[in-house]
Design a protein around this motif. Structure first.
Motif, mmCIF file in Angstrom:
data_model
loop_
_atom_site.group_PDB
_atom_site.id
_atom_site.type_symbol
_atom_site.label_atom_id
_atom_site.label_comp_id
_atom_site.label_asym_id
_atom_site.label_seq_id
_atom_site.Cartn_x
_atom_site.Cartn_y
_atom_site.Cartn_z
ATOM 1 N N ILE A 1 -8.262 -3.898 6.600
ATOM 2 C CA ILE A 1 -7.550 -5.158 6.811
ATOM 3 C C ILE A 1 -7.191 -5.297 8.290
ATOM 4 O O ILE A 1 -6.704 -4.339 8.902
ATOM 5 C CB ILE A 1 -6.274 -5.189 5.930
ATOM 6 N N LEU B 1 -2.305 -6.599 8.353
ATOM 7 C CA LEU B 1 -1.758 -5.334 7.851
ATOM 8 C C LEU B 1 -0.337 -5.106 8.361
ATOM 9 O O LEU B 1 0.490 -4.504 7.667
ATOM 10 C CB LEU B 1 -2.670 -4.178 8.268
ATOM 11 N N SER B 2 -0.050 -5.615 9.579
ATOM 12 C CA SER B 2 1.298 -5.416 10.137
ATOM 13 C C SER B 2 2.354 -6.171 9.340
ATOM 14 O O SER B 2 3.548 -5.943 9.530
ATOM 15 C CB SER B 2 1.327 -5.837 11.608
ATOM 16 N N LEU C 1 -7.827 4.025 8.450
ATOM 17 C CA LEU C 1 -8.050 2.633 8.828
ATOM 18 C C LEU C 1 -9.417 2.496 9.502
ATOM 19 O O LEU C 1 -9.892 3.429 10.140
ATOM 20 C CB LEU C 1 -6.967 2.152 9.803
ATOM 21 N N ILE D 1 0.868 -1.176 0.000
ATOM 22 C CA ILE D 1 0.000 0.000 0.000
ATOM 23 C C ILE D 1 0.909 1.232 0.000
ATOM 24 O O ILE D 1 1.676 1.449 0.929
ATOM 25 C CB ILE D 1 -0.913 0.007 1.249
ATOM 26 N N ILE E 1 3.310 -0.772 4.021
ATOM 27 C CA ILE E 1 2.333 0.314 3.884
ATOM 28 C C ILE E 1 3.029 1.636 4.177
ATOM 29 O O ILE E 1 3.783 1.746 5.147
ATOM 30 C CB ILE E 1 1.108 0.107 4.812
ATOM 31 N N CYS F 1 -8.679 1.447 4.599
ATOM 32 C CA CYS F 1 -8.106 0.112 4.764
ATOM 33 C C CYS F 1 -8.725 -0.556 5.991
ATOM 34 O O CYS F 1 -8.543 -0.086 7.116
ATOM 35 C CB CYS F 1 -6.588 0.207 4.924
ATOM 36 N N LEU G 1 -5.317 -5.770 11.712
ATOM 37 C CA LEU G 1 -3.938 -5.350 11.987
ATOM 38 C C LEU G 1 -2.976 -6.536 12.003
ATOM 39 O O LEU G 1 -1.793 -6.381 11.701
ATOM 40 C CB LEU G 1 -3.879 -4.600 13.317
ATOM 41 N N ILE H 1 -0.237 0.103 14.080
ATOM 42 C CA ILE H 1 -0.623 -1.079 13.309
ATOM 43 C C ILE H 1 0.047 -2.331 13.866
ATOM 44 O O ILE H 1 -0.527 -3.421 13.865
ATOM 45 C CB ILE H 1 -0.266 -0.872 11.818
ATOM 46 N N ILE I 1 2.160 -6.277 5.900
ATOM 47 C CA ILE I 1 2.097 -5.748 4.534
ATOM 48 C C ILE I 1 2.815 -4.400 4.498
ATOM 49 O O ILE I 1 2.537 -3.549 5.348
ATOM 50 C CB ILE I 1 0.622 -5.563 4.086
#
Lengths: 533, 147
Positions: free
Chosen positions: A342, A347-348, A499, A310, A352, A340, A344, A362, A350
């Motif tokens: 997603i 997401l943590s 988020l 991202i 970003i 977003c 966490l 995150i 990915i």
């Protein structure tokens, strides 16, 4: 009566551990579901997003409740919306498993749900409190029929494998007898003058009057086998008619045995703010609300889209993703703004491009373990043999709970039980098993409460949330300290990215948290876009 | 299949044998060809507040393998669980000890569920298996300092 009133003075995790040590599954569960965030929803009616600039685009990541609500509202407001969803379905954790559904967990174990038509289990959320106004409003606006969900059933069981010879006890017996015994004890203390320093003469009299009613005490303030206590706790031989046998009063459980069992500790749960009547469930499965939203925005949603990066600049947001099933060449989506949703836990992992404070937020939320079972039986023995219609039995066995279905009550035929709803260390241990092993263990456990399991069990499904490829856990279990440090940073709009999800709410694990978080984020984003902030 | 090591819960299961037979005869919910042997249910299920097992191998099977997998190679979905096998971040025993005690990213902290000795056992086990061959062993005193 509550074991815990002030979670601020002690870390949440410490508290949960202490509760787990001292009081068993029910209190652990009660604490998990409420600690530190038992507050009414802030929902204030449909979100106002007027004046959206024509052609402004918003990319939404995730098609769970938060993403679907955002897509639904932003599209209606005139935004150009696209949604990327990892799963081959929408709904996220707002999910119902029915016959024919397939689910492959991390580790590769694939389950096929073999329930008969009309039967289902909700492996994620399964009930909606009356004060979750956002969820209720979407159900109303989208015409999703609801039915009552009864958390409390006085004829369900409380079970300690170590007490009463392992025989499950009816909730109403524990409830009536515990109240009777404490009322008797307190009356004794009052009548012996042991509370004279606390109470005026008038208040002592008032208290004694209320204790007699509260505990169903006799004229001498004793809790004994009688017509009155049987009217409260039930009869050994029911009241009949004609020449049927006369009723037989039931005998209260002795005080010492009752206290030793600890079963009274389970009684906090149905009186919690989040779990008292009225509660609701969508007719046909919890996913009905998410599916109603999805039916409105489905053309905007790309399924099987696994987000891998991202990025953002001053003009917009760029998201890289791949086909979650087949992999292949990376694809790209670009929009002016991004919401977003997603979890966490995902997401943590990915890349970003957001500020350091948001990135730290995150990465700061541990995801709790939980496991849920759906078990199909050839007949509804809990109704036919034991007169249990809906509600929950609690046990000290690893399954912790058995939930009885609301749908199809008293209609005969097959039924699906919630064969376990597991938290804490037990959930990690179940998570380490194969689905087949988990189900075997759940059937073993449940058979100690309902011996009919042995003969009537047909098939089952189980979702262990740490094995879930799309969440890697059940919900963001913020500690008070981590929330204090990171929450505001998590909820800020960072450049062109915001988020949303239950993790960005003060109602963690509840769908209402996802709904409110989404509405709050898109409301602020809209104000920023139209230039009013 | 070997009888699962459910020592502490056997007392809970008066009809364990018949129930196991029942469950095994029930319609399969998992594809037979996807039933790998390494997963066994070592769960003791004795207490919500702590794990009962004391040795590293059993603790790994009761807790860690659920996410990091029996071969410690991790798993990939929308995100991923990192491999512990051949993981160079294990070079210092302090790092895995801290992760177990305090958690990291979405991974919850296990410090409240495990004694110092249990943390030592499971960290030493992971650092000496799955292609990891770190000779130095963590001690309970070191774990106590990290809490």
């Amino acid at each position: 009566m509550r074991p815990v009133q002030n979670p601020l003075s002690i870390s949440r995790r410490d508290l949960l551990r202490k509760i787990g040590f001292s009081a068993g599954a029910a209190m652990m569960y009660q604490a998990m579901s409420t600690l530190g965030f038992a507050r009414e929803s802030d929902y204030r009616g449909p979100v106002e997003l007027s004046g959206a600039p024509k052609g402004t685009s918003v990319l939404i990541l995730g098609a769970g409740m938060a993403g679907l609500v955002a897509a639904y509202e932003l599209r209606r407001a005139g935004y150009t919306v696209k949604v990327l969803e990892y799963n081959h379905r929408a709904g996220g954790r707002s999910w119902t498993l029915r016959g024919g559904d397939e689910y492959t967990e991390l580790g590769g174990h694939k389950q096929k749900c073999e329930f008969d038509p009309g039967l289902y289990v909700n492996p994620g959320p399964w009930r909606i409190p009356y004060h979750h106004h956002g969820m209720l409003d979407y159900a109303r606006r989208l015409k999703v029929p609801l039915e009552p969900f009864n958390q409390l059933n006085f004829n369900a069981y409380l079970h300690s494998s170590k007490d009463f010879g392992g025989k499950p006890q009816r909730y109403r017996h524990i409830y009536a007898d515990y109240h009777g015994h404490i009322a008797e004890l307190l009356s004794k203390a009052v009548n012996k003058g042991q509370l004279d320093a606390e109470l005026t003469t008038e208040d002592k009299e008032r208290l004694l009057v209320s204790l007699r009613t509260f505990g169903v005490l006799d004229k001498d303030y004793r809790y004994v086998k009688s017509f009155a206590t049987s009217e409260s706790r039930g009869y050994d031989t029911e009241r009949g008619a004609g020449l049927m046998p006369p009723p037989q009063f039931s005998t209260p459980i002795a005080r010492d045995a009752l206290l030793k069992s600890g079963l009274a500790n389970y009684m906090v749960t149905p009186f919690d703010y989040d779990l008292t009547p009225s509660m609701f469930q969508p007719v046909g499965g919890m996913d009905r609300i998410a599916m109603a939203l999805y039916s409105d925005v489905a053309p905007l949603v790309e399924l099987d889209a696994k987000v891998t990066a991202i990025d953002q600049d001053e003009r917009g947001v760029s998201v890289t993703y791949v086909d979650a099933q087949r992999g292949g060449e990376p694809k790209h989506a670009r929009a002016d703004w991004c919401l977003c949703t997603i979890p966490l836990s995902i997401l943590s992992e990915i890349p970003i491009k957001v500020s350091e404070p948001m990135l730290a937020a995150i990465q700061a939320a541990p995801y709790e373990a939980s496991v849920k079972f759906g078990l199909q039986f050839k007949r509804r023995f809990w109704e036919e043999d034991e007169q249990i219609y809906g509600g929950i039995s609690f046990t000290d066995l690893p399954i912790q709970m058995i939930g009885y279905p609301i749908a199809g009550m008293n209609q005969g035929g097959k039924g699906v039980l919630l064969g376990g709803y597991v938290w804490g260390t037990n959930a990690y241990e179940f998570n380490s098993m194969t689905p087949e092993q988990r189900i075997r263990k759940a059937v073993e456990s449940g058979a100690q409460i309902h011996p009919q399991y042995t003969k009537e069990f047909e098939n089952g499904v189980v979702v262990s949330w740490h094995r879930s490829p799309f969440t890697q856990g059940c919900f963001a279990n913020w500690s008070d300290a981590a929330r204090d440090k990171h929450y505001d940073n998590l909820c800020q709009i960072d450049g062109r990215i915001a988020l949303a999800g239950e993790h960005a709410s003060r109602l963690p694990a509840w769908q209402e948290g996802a709904v409110l978080s989404s509405l709050d984020a898109i409301g602020r984003m809209h104000k920023k876009i139209v230039g009013t902030v | 299949m070997a009888k699962p090591a459910l020592s502490a819960s056997v007392r809970l299961c008066r009809n364990l044998a018949s129930l196991l037979a029942l469950a095994l005869c029930a319609p399969a919910v998992v594809s037979a060809d996807e039933e790998p042997p390494p997963f066994s249910p070592p769960g003791s299920f004795t207490d919500l507040g702590h794990f009962a097992h004391q040795d590293g191998a059993t603790l790994f099977r009761a807790i860690c393998q659920g996410c990091h997998m029996p071969d410690a190679k991790g798993a990939v979905g929308a995100g991923y669980y990192p491999a512990l096998a051949g993981n160079q971040k294990l070079a210092s025993a302090t790092y895995p000890a801290l992760v177990v005690l305090k958690g990291r990213h979405g991974m919850p902290a296990f410090g409240d569920y495990l004694s110092d000795a249990q943390v030592v056992e499971v960290v030493n086990y992971v650092r000496s298996h799955f292609g990891n061959q770190y000779p130095d062993a963590l001690t309970p005193a070191e774990v106590a300092k990290l809490r």
